[in-house]
Design a protein around this motif. Structure first.
Motif, PDB file in Angstrom:
ATOM      1  N   LEU A  32       0.842   4.746  -2.457  1.00  0.00           N
ATOM      2  CA  LEU A  32       0.824   3.371  -1.972  1.00  0.00           C
ATOM      3  C   LEU A  32       0.460   3.315  -0.491  1.00  0.00           C
ATOM      4  O   LEU A  32      -0.409   2.534  -0.082  1.00  0.00           O
ATOM      5  N   ILE A  33       1.107   4.166   0.305  1.00  0.00           N
ATOM      6  CA  ILE A  33       0.818   4.205   1.743  1.00  0.00           C
ATOM      7  C   ILE A  33      -0.626   4.653   1.985  1.00  0.00           C
ATOM      8  O   ILE A  33      -1.325   4.125   2.854  1.00  0.00           O
ATOM      9  N   GLY A  34      -1.093   5.617   1.195  1.00  0.00           N
ATOM     10  CA  GLY A  34      -2.469   6.090   1.333  1.00  0.00           C
ATOM     11  C   GLY A  34      -3.484   5.002   1.056  1.00  0.00           C
ATOM     12  O   GLY A  34      -4.494   4.882   1.764  1.00  0.00           O
ATOM     13  N   SER A  35      -3.224   4.187   0.039  1.00  0.00           N
ATOM     14  CA  SER A  35      -4.155   3.100  -0.296  1.00  0.00           C
ATOM     15  C   SER A  35      -4.179   2.038   0.801  1.00  0.00           C
ATOM     16  O   SER A  35      -5.245   1.497   1.129  1.00  0.00           O
ATOM     17  N   ILE A  36      -3.012   1.765   1.383  1.00  0.00           N
ATOM     18  CA  ILE A  36      -2.956   0.787   2.468  1.00  0.00           C
ATOM     19  C   ILE A  36      -3.615   1.349   3.722  1.00  0.00           C
ATOM     20  O   ILE A  36      -4.259   0.616   4.486  1.00  0.00           O
ATOM     21  N   PHE A  37      -3.485   2.648   3.927  1.00  0.00           N
ATOM     22  CA  PHE A  37      -4.157   3.293   5.057  1.00  0.00           C
ATOM     23  C   PHE A  37      -5.673   3.124   4.945  1.00  0.00           C
ATOM     24  O   PHE A  37      -6.359   2.922   5.958  1.00  0.00           O
ATOM     25  N   LEU A  68       6.739  -4.611  -2.442  1.00  0.00           N
ATOM     26  CA  LEU A  68       7.261  -5.383  -1.306  1.00  0.00           C
ATOM     27  C   LEU A  68       7.262  -4.531  -0.041  1.00  0.00           C
ATOM     28  O   LEU A  68       6.868  -5.002   1.041  1.00  0.00           O
ATOM     29  N   LEU A  69       7.692  -3.288  -0.172  1.00  0.00           N
ATOM     30  CA  LEU A  69       7.676  -2.376   0.978  1.00  0.00           C
ATOM     31  C   LEU A  69       6.242  -2.101   1.423  1.00  0.00           C
ATOM     32  O   LEU A  69       5.957  -2.002   2.622  1.00  0.00           O
ATOM     33  N   GLY A  70       5.333  -1.989   0.465  1.00  0.00           N
ATOM     34  CA  GLY A  70       3.934  -1.769   0.795  1.00  0.00           C
ATOM     35  C   GLY A  70       3.340  -2.923   1.580  1.00  0.00           C
ATOM     36  O   GLY A  70       2.613  -2.718   2.558  1.00  0.00           O
ATOM     37  N   LEU A  71       3.662  -4.153   1.179  1.00  0.00           N
ATOM     38  CA  LEU A  71       3.178  -5.333   1.897  1.00  0.00           C
ATOM     39  C   LEU A  71       3.769  -5.406   3.298  1.00  0.00           C
ATOM     40  O   LEU A  71       3.069  -5.760   4.260  1.00  0.00           O
ATOM     41  N   VAL A 130      -7.199  -7.539  -3.389  1.00  0.00           N
ATOM     42  CA  VAL A 130      -7.787  -7.721  -4.721  1.00  0.00           C
ATOM     43  C   VAL A 130      -8.302  -6.387  -5.260  1.00  0.00           C
ATOM     44  O   VAL A 130      -8.179  -6.101  -6.450  1.00  0.00           O
ATOM     45  N   ILE A 131      -8.832  -5.572  -4.385  1.00  0.00           N
ATOM     46  CA  ILE A 131      -9.406  -4.288  -4.789  1.00  0.00           C
ATOM     47  C   ILE A 131      -8.325  -3.227  -4.979  1.00  0.00           C
ATOM     48  O   ILE A 131      -8.335  -2.480  -5.967  1.00  0.00           O
ATOM     49  N   ILE A 132      -7.379  -3.177  -4.060  1.00  0.00           N
ATOM     50  CA  ILE A 132      -6.424  -2.069  -4.009  1.00  0.00           C
ATOM     51  C   ILE A 132      -5.199  -2.265  -4.902  1.00  0.00           C
ATOM     52  O   ILE A 132      -4.851  -1.399  -5.719  1.00  0.00           O
ATOM     53  N   PHE A 133      -4.520  -3.406  -4.771  1.00  0.00           N
ATOM     54  CA  PHE A 133      -3.206  -3.557  -5.395  1.00  0.00           C
ATOM     55  C   PHE A 133      -3.206  -3.505  -6.928  1.00  0.00           C
ATOM     56  O   PHE A 133      -2.313  -2.870  -7.513  1.00  0.00           O
ATOM     57  N   PRO A 134      -4.146  -4.146  -7.636  1.00  0.00           N
ATOM     58  CA  PRO A 134      -4.108  -4.037  -9.109  1.00  0.00           C
ATOM     59  C   PRO A 134      -4.209  -2.592  -9.592  1.00  0.00           C
ATOM     60  O   PRO A 134      -3.529  -2.204 -10.556  1.00  0.00           O
ATOM     61  N   ILE A 135      -5.043  -1.798  -8.927  1.00  0.00           N
ATOM     62  CA  ILE A 135      -5.199  -0.394  -9.323  1.00  0.00           C
ATOM     63  C   ILE A 135      -3.916   0.388  -9.039  1.00  0.00           C
ATOM     64  O   ILE A 135      -3.448   1.176  -9.879  1.00  0.00           O
TER      65      ILE A 135
END
Length: 246
Positions: A18-23, A105-108, A56-61
């Motif tokens: 999750l952190i990697g995708s947000i990075f 929630l933590l990711g957001l 839209v791109i990251i979170f559903p996956i």
């Protein structure tokens, strides 16, 4: 029950994914901001718009991956019958939902903190609109919750845990493409609500080829729709899960 579900995720590195995708979102945002003077002057406002598009791109996956990892152990071991002698079906459904929602929630929250850090690093010219970021957190969380419920319902019902990942990828693609067809089409695609609920509007002017961003009113109607759909989908998904042959 929460502790047991967390133990099932041990060594699966969900938090790191999750952190990697947000990075990755941060890298894209910093690259875009460095390319435009306007993005620096209105940095915080534009970040609201920009990250909604990236979500839209990251979170559903990511949700598809989380639900696949969270629901696969019962299917692999065929342990539903044993589990349901010790706990109610709905409690298992509820617990998995709570775990997945907590991660997102933590990711957001981490994402918003990252935006603030980026703003300080790039010296954004506008003032941090705290109210708008609270609305952003609420609206993006609401969309995440709906997508979690939808994908979890399929992940628990079908033994093939490639299904939630496919749903996540499909949702990401449809949400991204729906932006080209207008709000009427977007309202029928769950992942489009990442964009529909944004409080920033972008307008493109051919002459003199400029992009302008403005704050708009919070889309209450779209928010009510996504909340209503979440409640309906939650109870319908849980009901069908209870009827599943174990």
């Amino acid at each position: 029950m929460l502790k047991v579900e967390m133990l099932k995720l041990k060594h699966k590195h969900i938090g790191l994914m999750l952190i990697g995708s947000i990075f990755i979102q941060f890298v894209v945002a910093i690259y875009a901001d460095n390319k435009s003077e306007t993005n620096i002057i209105q940095g915080y406002m534009i970040s609201l718009y920009q990250f909604a598009q990236l979500n839209v791109i990251i979170f559903p996956i990511i949700i598809g991956v989380i639900m696949s990892n969270l629901c696969d152990i019962e299917h692999k071991g065929n342990t539903f019958k044993q589990l349901f002698t010790m706990q109610e079906v709905k409690k298992l459904f509820n617990t998995k939902f709570i775990i997945a929602t907590s991660y997102l929630l933590l990711g957001l929250a981490f994402q918003i903190l990252g935006i603030v850090v980026i703003g300080q690093y790039l010296n954004f010219g506008d003032t941090l609109p705290v109210k708008q970021y609270i609305l952003y957190f609420i609206s993006q969380s609401a969309t995440n919750v709906f997508v979690i419920i939808l994908i979890q319902s399929f992940a628990l019902y079908f033994s093939n845990q490639f299904v939630p990942i496919v749903l996540g990828i499909t949702g990401s693609f449809l949400g991204l493409m729906s932006g080209f067809f207008g709000k009427l089409v977007m309202m029928f695609i769950p992942t489009s609500y990442y964009q529909l609920l944004t409080t920033v509007s972008m307008k493109w002017s051919r002459k003199p080829r400029t992009i302008s961003y403005t704050f708009i009113d919070f889309p209450v109607f779209s928010f009510i729709i996504i909340i209503s759909l979440s409640i309906i989908t939650f109870f319908v998904g849980r009901r069908y899960f209870k009827k599943k042959e174990v």
